[in-house]
Design a protein around this motif. Sequence first.
Motif, PDB file in Angstrom:
ATOM      1  N   GLU A 148      25.401  16.747 -13.971  1.00 11.31           N
ATOM      2  CA  GLU A 148      25.377  18.147 -13.581  1.00 11.31           C
ATOM      3  C   GLU A 148      24.350  18.915 -14.404  1.00 11.31           C
ATOM      4  N   VAL A 149      24.069  18.438 -15.623  1.00 12.66           N
ATOM      5  CA  VAL A 149      23.134  19.156 -16.492  1.00 12.66           C
ATOM      6  C   VAL A 149      21.723  19.179 -15.893  1.00 12.66           C
ATOM      7  N   PRO A 150      21.107  18.008 -15.572  1.00 13.65           N
ATOM      8  CA  PRO A 150      19.790  18.083 -14.929  1.00 13.65           C
ATOM      9  C   PRO A 150      19.841  18.751 -13.564  1.00 13.65           C
ATOM     10  N   LEU A 151      20.970  18.606 -12.859  1.00 15.98           N
ATOM     11  CA  LEU A 151      21.106  19.260 -11.548  1.00 15.98           C
ATOM     12  C   LEU A 151      20.924  20.764 -11.682  1.00 15.98           C
ATOM     13  N   VAL A 152      21.615  21.355 -12.667  1.00 13.80           N
ATOM     14  CA  VAL A 152      21.546  22.805 -12.803  1.00 13.80           C
ATOM     15  C   VAL A 152      20.189  23.224 -13.346  1.00 13.80           C
ATOM     16  N   PHE A 153      19.629  22.427 -14.255  1.00 12.54           N
ATOM     17  CA  PHE A 153      18.314  22.789 -14.793  1.00 12.54           C
ATOM     18  C   PHE A 153      17.255  22.785 -13.695  1.00 12.54           C
ATOM     19  N   SER A 154      17.336  21.813 -12.763  1.00 11.60           N
ATOM     20  CA  SER A 154      16.336  21.801 -11.696  1.00 11.60           C
ATOM     21  C   SER A 154      16.667  22.837 -10.634  1.00 11.60           C
ATOM     22  N   LEU A 155      17.931  23.223 -10.545  1.00 12.38           N
ATOM     23  CA  LEU A 155      18.318  24.306  -9.625  1.00 12.38           C
ATOM     24  C   LEU A 155      17.731  25.642 -10.090  1.00 12.38           C
ATOM     25  N   LEU A 156      17.551  25.768 -11.411  1.00 15.74           N
ATOM     26  CA  LEU A 156      17.010  27.022 -11.949  1.00 15.74           C
ATOM     27  C   LEU A 156      15.589  27.278 -11.445  1.00 15.74           C
ATOM     28  N   VAL A 157      14.853  26.204 -11.132  1.00 21.67           N
ATOM     29  CA  VAL A 157      13.443  26.374 -10.749  1.00 21.67           C
ATOM     30  C   VAL A 157      13.296  27.155  -9.441  1.00 21.67           C
ATOM     31  N   PRO A 158      13.961  26.730  -8.331  1.00 26.98           N
ATOM     32  CA  PRO A 158      13.867  27.573  -7.125  1.00 26.98           C
ATOM     33  C   PRO A 158      14.446  28.973  -7.318  1.00 26.98           C
ATOM     34  N   VAL A 159      15.494  29.087  -8.155  1.00 27.41           N
ATOM     35  CA  VAL A 159      16.057  30.416  -8.420  1.00 27.41           C
ATOM     36  C   VAL A 159      15.003  31.297  -9.077  1.00 27.41           C
TER      37      VAL A 159
ATOM     38  N   PHE B 193      19.483  20.584  -0.577  1.00 24.13           N
ATOM     39  CA  PHE B 193      18.135  20.220  -1.005  1.00 24.13           C
ATOM     40  C   PHE B 193      17.110  20.809  -0.044  1.00 24.13           C
ATOM     41  N   ALA B 194      17.379  20.679   1.254  1.00 23.92           N
ATOM     42  CA  ALA B 194      16.461  21.230   2.253  1.00 23.92           C
ATOM     43  C   ALA B 194      16.340  22.744   2.097  1.00 23.92           C
ATOM     44  N   ILE B 195      17.449  23.393   1.756  1.00 27.18           N
ATOM     45  CA  ILE B 195      17.423  24.857   1.610  1.00 27.18           C
ATOM     46  C   ILE B 195      16.645  25.257   0.362  1.00 27.18           C
ATOM     47  N   LEU B 196      16.891  24.557  -0.745  1.00 31.99           N
ATOM     48  CA  LEU B 196      16.287  24.972  -2.005  1.00 31.99           C
ATOM     49  C   LEU B 196      14.808  24.623  -2.083  1.00 31.99           C
ATOM     50  N   PHE B 197      14.412  23.497  -1.484  1.00 33.55           N
ATOM     51  CA  PHE B 197      13.048  23.036  -1.735  1.00 33.55           C
ATOM     52  C   PHE B 197      12.161  22.950  -0.504  1.00 33.55           C
TER      53      PHE B 197
END
Lengths: 416, 120
Positions: free
Chosen positions: A173-184, A268-272
């Motif tokens: 979950e840690v890398p998941l959230v860190f990479s989620l921060l990028v599109p945010v 994934f499709a939505i974020l990237f």
Amino acid sequence: MQECIDIFNTFAGCLTASGADPGLAQFLSILLGVVLVAMGPLVIVIFLIWVERKYAARVQDRLGPNRVGPFGLLQTFADALKLITKEDITPAGADKLIYNLAPIISVVSVILIWAVVPISPLHIGADLSIGALYFVAVGSIGTLAIMMAGWSSNNKYALLGAFRVVAQLVSYEVPLVFSLLVPVMFAGTMSMQGIVEAQLGMWFIVFSPLAALIFFISTQAETGRAPFDLIEAESELVAGYNIEYSGMKFGLFFAGEFLHVFTNALIFAILFTGGWLGPFVYQVPALGIIYLFAKGSIFYLLSLHLRNTLPRIRIDQLMSFNWKFLVPVSIANLILVAFLWKVIQLIGLLPGPENASDFLAHLPAAIIMLVGNLALTVVVLQMLRNVGRRAVAANAVSTPANAELDDQPYSLPVPH
Amino acid sequence: MPTFDEFAPIGALLILSVVMVALITIISRLFGPYRPSLRKTAPYESGMKPIGPAVRRFPVRFYLIAVLFILFDIEVVFMLPWAVVFRQLGLFALIEMVIFIAILLVGYFYAWRKGALEWE
């Protein structure tokens, strides 16, 4: 609240016109939307299981389900009927409440994610201002369900499996959230609808392919798919956390897992890759549904292909890969992206709201970001290569005896 | 600010999906046979008689992973609002966040050196 504006406002309008109380009409239209959002995933999962089985069969040179209905499409219905009529065993000494609650929570946690999936410019269950955070929060309730199942089953395999799974899910979950921060960060909002609209000019996967890759790997691990399928390490744990479950409760765990994979592909499709964005989507909003599901299906099939072609990794490799590779890389990527984003903003190449849909206006920024990402990838690969070489050298020094054994001519015993 | 209106559909969805999924399990209980026996309800242990209680002590490394996870998760909670308003903030916000991450990374590399990330 953007509760399916066009359909449901007309629906509410119709009810009011035909003599219903406006408040009641509003309530009924919200209820209809909620029923649709809740039913959608449950219907989709029936076909997902068919796709999954068919794809696995083709990879393994089999035919897959082909008896019930055309192309075996109704196989899942037959399986569901069978599961419903199976005996439902609760093991002695199990914590009955938690034991029965776990499969329900496992499915509900995935259905709840669908509330923030924007399927077209107008249609979304609830456009929360904290959509991305909601996705992470609700998605991790599934981890709780697994822990509950393992703990309450009164079985050693289940408990061991649950411990492993929770360690894995919590870690990835840690890398998941860190990479989620990028599109945010790119979109400047956590609302899912806002993130999609921010990609009007350029998809975020172009800005940061590395973040997209890390996100994809983490979601693959979050759903416990090969090469991260230690959840169901059949050879060691028999079945893992769901070993004591039978009948429909077992089926629910699996339905939840299949649905989670597809939901993650959609996210994934939505974020990237721009979610429902596509040609003419603003003229015909319904097209957005097709675009989103087409994009999601591509990533879903990619995930299926990985699952069916990769071997399972060991738990120590799994943990090292996450904590010593994905976490540092995702943090480095986040800092790099933030730095480049600020630089682009300071030299004035960042497209403003007036040319948000202009592809060319995004091009210089995208090129800078892309080059930055590639540079980081090269650096990381170089570091990995050095680590690998050192490991090989250390191995060669420490095990000379084995090396000698390997050199000896080796022949199979020939039967007479 | 999140309002009640924003979350009302999600509350409705939560209740509805719980009811629907619970209904599926109840239906299966109604349609399937239910004849528990001593052998059938015994915990599965590869056909052997279960030895000792199933809930027992667990290795401390799981606890370590949980602590590391909490550390990083709290960090991320601070970074989410930062990422949202990143565009409006000046260069100072970037530098400050880099310092914040650097402090975390010191702890991270300390944990790495101490062997907290090893799975042996």
